[in-house]
Every structure is written in C-alpha cells, then in structure tokens.
Motif scaffolding. Structure first.
Motif, PDB file in Angstrom:
ATOM      1  N   TRP A   1      59.393  37.541 -42.885  1.00 53.84           N
ATOM      2  CA  TRP A   1      59.313  37.790 -41.440  1.00 53.84           C
ATOM      3  C   TRP A   1      59.503  36.456 -40.725  1.00 53.84           C
ATOM      4  O   TRP A   1      58.572  35.735 -40.431  1.00 53.84           O
ATOM      5  N   GLN A   2      60.766  36.127 -40.443  1.00 47.25           N
ATOM      6  CA  GLN A   2      61.138  34.766 -40.068  1.00 47.25           C
ATOM      7  C   GLN A   2      61.014  34.450 -38.583  1.00 47.25           C
ATOM      8  O   GLN A   2      61.060  33.287 -38.198  1.00 47.25           O
ATOM      9  N   GLN A   3      60.909  35.456 -37.736  1.00 46.91           N
ATOM     10  CA  GLN A   3      60.655  35.253 -36.309  1.00 46.91           C
ATOM     11  C   GLN A   3      61.735  34.402 -35.628  1.00 46.91           C
ATOM     12  O   GLN A   3      61.426  33.537 -34.791  1.00 46.91           O
ATOM     13  N   LYS A   4      62.999  34.648 -35.945  1.00 45.00           N
ATOM     14  CA  LYS A   4      64.072  33.818 -35.398  1.00 45.00           C
ATOM     15  C   LYS A   4      64.155  33.896 -33.881  1.00 45.00           C
ATOM     16  O   LYS A   4      64.271  32.869 -33.197  1.00 45.00           O
ATOM     17  N   LYS A   5      64.080  35.099 -33.323  1.00 49.69           N
ATOM     18  CA  LYS A   5      64.168  35.272 -31.877  1.00 49.69           C
ATOM     19  C   LYS A   5      62.999  34.590 -31.176  1.00 49.69           C
ATOM     20  O   LYS A   5      63.177  33.863 -30.196  1.00 49.69           O
TER      21      LYS A   5
ATOM     22  N   GLU B   1      63.291  30.705 -31.279  1.00 50.44           N
ATOM     23  CA  GLU B   1      64.254  30.182 -30.308  1.00 50.44           C
ATOM     24  C   GLU B   1      63.647  30.178 -28.910  1.00 50.44           C
ATOM     25  O   GLU B   1      63.807  29.217 -28.146  1.00 50.44           O
ATOM     26  N   PHE B   2      62.943  31.260 -28.576  1.00 50.22           N
ATOM     27  CA  PHE B   2      62.297  31.362 -27.268  1.00 50.22           C
ATOM     28  C   PHE B   2      61.274  30.242 -27.094  1.00 50.22           C
ATOM     29  O   PHE B   2      61.232  29.564 -26.070  1.00 50.22           O
ATOM     30  N   CYS B   3      60.433  30.038 -28.103  1.00 47.27           N
ATOM     31  CA  CYS B   3      59.364  29.047 -28.013  1.00 47.27           C
ATOM     32  C   CYS B   3      59.903  27.622 -27.998  1.00 47.27           C
ATOM     33  O   CYS B   3      59.414  26.777 -27.232  1.00 47.27           O
ATOM     34  N   VAL B   4      60.890  27.340 -28.818  1.00 43.16           N
ATOM     35  CA  VAL B   4      61.475  25.996 -28.849  1.00 43.16           C
ATOM     36  C   VAL B   4      62.028  25.633 -27.474  1.00 43.16           C
ATOM     37  O   VAL B   4      61.829  24.510 -26.979  1.00 43.16           O
TER      38      VAL B   4
ATOM     39  N   GLU C   1      60.131  23.333 -42.758  1.00 43.25           N
ATOM     40  CA  GLU C   1      61.476  22.940 -42.337  1.00 43.25           C
ATOM     41  C   GLU C   1      61.902  23.628 -41.042  1.00 43.25           C
ATOM     42  O   GLU C   1      62.852  23.183 -40.383  1.00 43.25           O
ATOM     43  N   GLN C   2      61.205  24.714 -40.668  1.00 40.54           N
ATOM     44  CA  GLN C   2      61.471  25.355 -39.373  1.00 40.54           C
ATOM     45  C   GLN C   2      60.750  24.622 -38.245  1.00 40.54           C
ATOM     46  O   GLN C   2      60.834  25.014 -37.079  1.00 40.54           O
ATOM     47  N   ALA C   3      59.974  23.565 -38.595  1.00 42.75           N
ATOM     48  CA  ALA C   3      59.187  22.770 -37.646  1.00 42.75           C
ATOM     49  C   ALA C   3      57.969  23.519 -37.136  1.00 42.75           C
ATOM     50  O   ALA C   3      57.429  23.213 -36.066  1.00 42.75           O
ATOM     51  N   ASP C   4      57.503  24.515 -37.894  1.00 46.86           N
ATOM     52  CA  ASP C   4      56.279  25.234 -37.549  1.00 46.86           C
ATOM     53  C   ASP C   4      55.078  24.545 -38.187  1.00 46.86           C
ATOM     54  O   ASP C   4      55.197  23.877 -39.221  1.00 46.86           O
ATOM     55  N   CYS C   5      53.906  24.748 -37.588  1.00 47.39           N
ATOM     56  CA  CYS C   5      52.658  24.376 -38.242  1.00 47.39           C
ATOM     57  C   CYS C   5      52.343  25.452 -39.276  1.00 47.39           C
ATOM     58  O   CYS C   5      52.461  26.649 -38.991  1.00 47.39           O
TER      59      CYS C   5
END
Length: 322
Positions: free
Chosen positions: A195-199, A202-205, A256-260
């Motif tokens: 469950w990668q949460q791509k959308k 992008e919104f949060c970044v 690597e997605q820059a998430d905590c």
C-alpha cells in the motif's frame, strides 16, 4: 549506537524528526513491563524517536523508561528524544484537546511533546475510556475546524513543538489546509510496498507535509493480522538477492520514499536489524519491481464505518483512496 537520519518539519521547530521511530502500539492495548524494558533496549541501541498514543496506554511506560535513562546518564536530557503522541477520538472535541494533551504530558512526565497528532478524522462520545473497538453508536460528527483550532493552541502554548494528523486522505487534508493557521507538519498513515500511497505522498510533498509510515511490514501480529507484505514473493526475491531480511527491504523502501518509518519489535536482534538500513540501497530494477506490486489497503478501519455514523462506507472514510 546507530546514527539515524533526520528531517526538519515545516513547523519550524529547531529539533528535526528522526526518520526511524519505535512504535509502542501492542494489541490488546495496555502498559506492561515488557514494553518498558523494550524501550530501554531501544534507547541503548540508538532509537531516539518514539511513537505513542493515548489509546495505546503506552505513554506511562514510555515516560518511565525515558526518565530512568536520564537518571542513569544514558540520555543527557529529555531534549535528546523525539516524542510523538496522538489525540484519541473521545477527546476529539474542542474543549477536550488541551486537557487530553495535559494528561498525555503527565503520563510521559514531560513538559512538551515534539509532535501531537489527531489520531483519526473522527470523534466518539466524550468521557469514554480509551478502548478499541468501541460501540459504533458512539460515533459522532467530527468538527475538524474546532478541533484543529485547539491543536493550534497546543502548539502556540508550547505544549507541543509541532502538530499534525493521522489517517487523513488528500480530500481531508485539503479541507484542513483551507482554514488552518498552522498547517499540519505530519500525516501518519499506513505505508508499505503493498500500500504505497503514491497519490497521497505527491499531495503531501507538494504541501510540505511529512509522511510517517505505520505498518511498514504489513499487518502481521496486529489488530488486523494480514500477512500480505511478509508473504509477498517479489519482496522475498529481492531480500534473497540482496542478502537482507524481507523486513529490511521493506523498511529501506519506505525510507527511500523519504517517509518516517515506524517500526515495532520488542526483540533485541530485530530491533538492531531495523536500524541496519542506511548503508545500502535498492537498485532501480528492484524499485521498479516493488512499484509493480498490486496494491491493497491492509487496514480499512471498519470500526469507523456505520450506517448511523458520519462515515457510512469505507469509501467515505478514505474519500475513495482505497
């Protein structure tokens, strides 16, 4: 001691947030000596970010463990750790937010939090004991504006250095951003290779909202108990080729997605393994393999869905992000 990467939050706090956090949610929720002992081990190994919540009932053992390490000299002061806690649904009412944070700080034996999150975009009947599951007839409409105003007051008073949310969709974040004076610094949500949460990412970044990933290894041993991540053949193949554990591959991918990344293990060896993700990386082929994994949300949060509540379907709760 492991050296963990950190990220500056949009709140402007002088303290950055370590990108690896130790989670303290153990179901059924409740404090335990095992939890306190695990936190002491984690501090010894180099963990400096701890994720708790009122509903987990883990604030007191966390506070006890940190106080002990300060007394023993392992930590120089409370400022050396980053503490996240969360406002539970029964306290998600404007007049209850400040008292709830006060109770959290008392449990933690601290004067401030580093990050305080709205746990869910939901409210339940006030004055109920913190518990999951809760009676669905106690679900109430969530007044996002007034609750957020109280969260902003918490930061203005210095009781927390930053505020944010958890389990918010793009649509709910957009609504929050439309009236907030202090925008959310963090959105803590389920993130893993299944469950990668791509959308949402992008919104949060684009809006400088840091994602924090819970359940980076899926649902094994949790309330919902699905093994979709740990049984994924793609991840097994990558782990074998890299000479890493499947868990390390997942954690590295999230990092690597820059998430905590919020990890949770009380086992000393796995706690050490979870920190060994910084001196190697996935290659482009491996990243593409992970990008092609079929997506499905592990935790639909059916507890918040009711014919008589504000969310009458999973689609309404997540605004179609399912």
């Amino acid at each position: 001691m492991a050296s963990v990467s950190e990220v500056a939050l949009s709140s402007g706090s002088a303290k950055s947030m370590p990108l690896i956090a130790m989670g303290t949610a153990v179901y059924p929720f409740g404090p335990s000596d095992a939890m306190r002992a695990a936190i002491l081990r984690a501090i010894e190994l180099g963990y400096r970010h701890f994720d708790t919540a009122a509903v987990y009932q883990s604030e007191k053992p966390l506070g006890d463990a940190i106080a002990e390490t300060i007394r023993s000299g392992v930590l120089g002061s409370r400022d050396e750790v980053f503490i996240t806690s969360k406002l539970w649904c029964s306290d998600a009412h404007k007049e209850l937010v400040l008292p709830a944070l006060g109770n959290t700080l008392m449990n933690l034996q601290m004067e401030y939090l580093d990050l305080y999150l709205i746990h869910w975009p939901a409210s339940t009947k006030p004055e109920r004991l913190y518990e999951v599951p809760f009676p669905k007839e106690e679900l109430l409409p969530f007044d996002m504006r007034s609750v957020w105003e109280a969260m902003e007051e918490c930061q203005t008073l210095g009781l927390t250095k930053a505020i944010g949310v958890s389990n918010f969709s793009c649509k709910k974040l957009e609504k929050l951003l439309s009236f907030s004076k202090i925008p959310p610094a963090v959105n803590q949500v389920e993130v893993n290779p299944v469950w990668q949460q791509k959308k949402l990412r992008e919104f949060c970044v684009a809006r400088r909202i840091q994602l924090a990933a819970y359940s980076p290894l899926g649902g094994r041993g949790t309330l919902w108990g699905k093994d979709w991540v740990m049984e994924c053949d793609v991840l097994k193949d990558i782990a074998k080729a890299k000479g890493k554990t499947l868990a390390q591959v997942c954690l590295r991918w999230v990092y690597e997605q820059a998430d905590c990344v919020i990890v949770k293990s009380f086992n000393r060896e796995r706690m050490k393994e979870n920190l060994l993700i910084f001196d190697w990386e996935l290659n482009e082929e491996e990243r593409q393999m992970i990008a092609q994994i079929p997506q499905r949300r592990l935790f639909p949060a059916l507890e918040f869905v009711s014919n008589h509540g504000p969310y009458k379907s999973v689609g309404e709760l997540w605004d179609g992000e399912i």
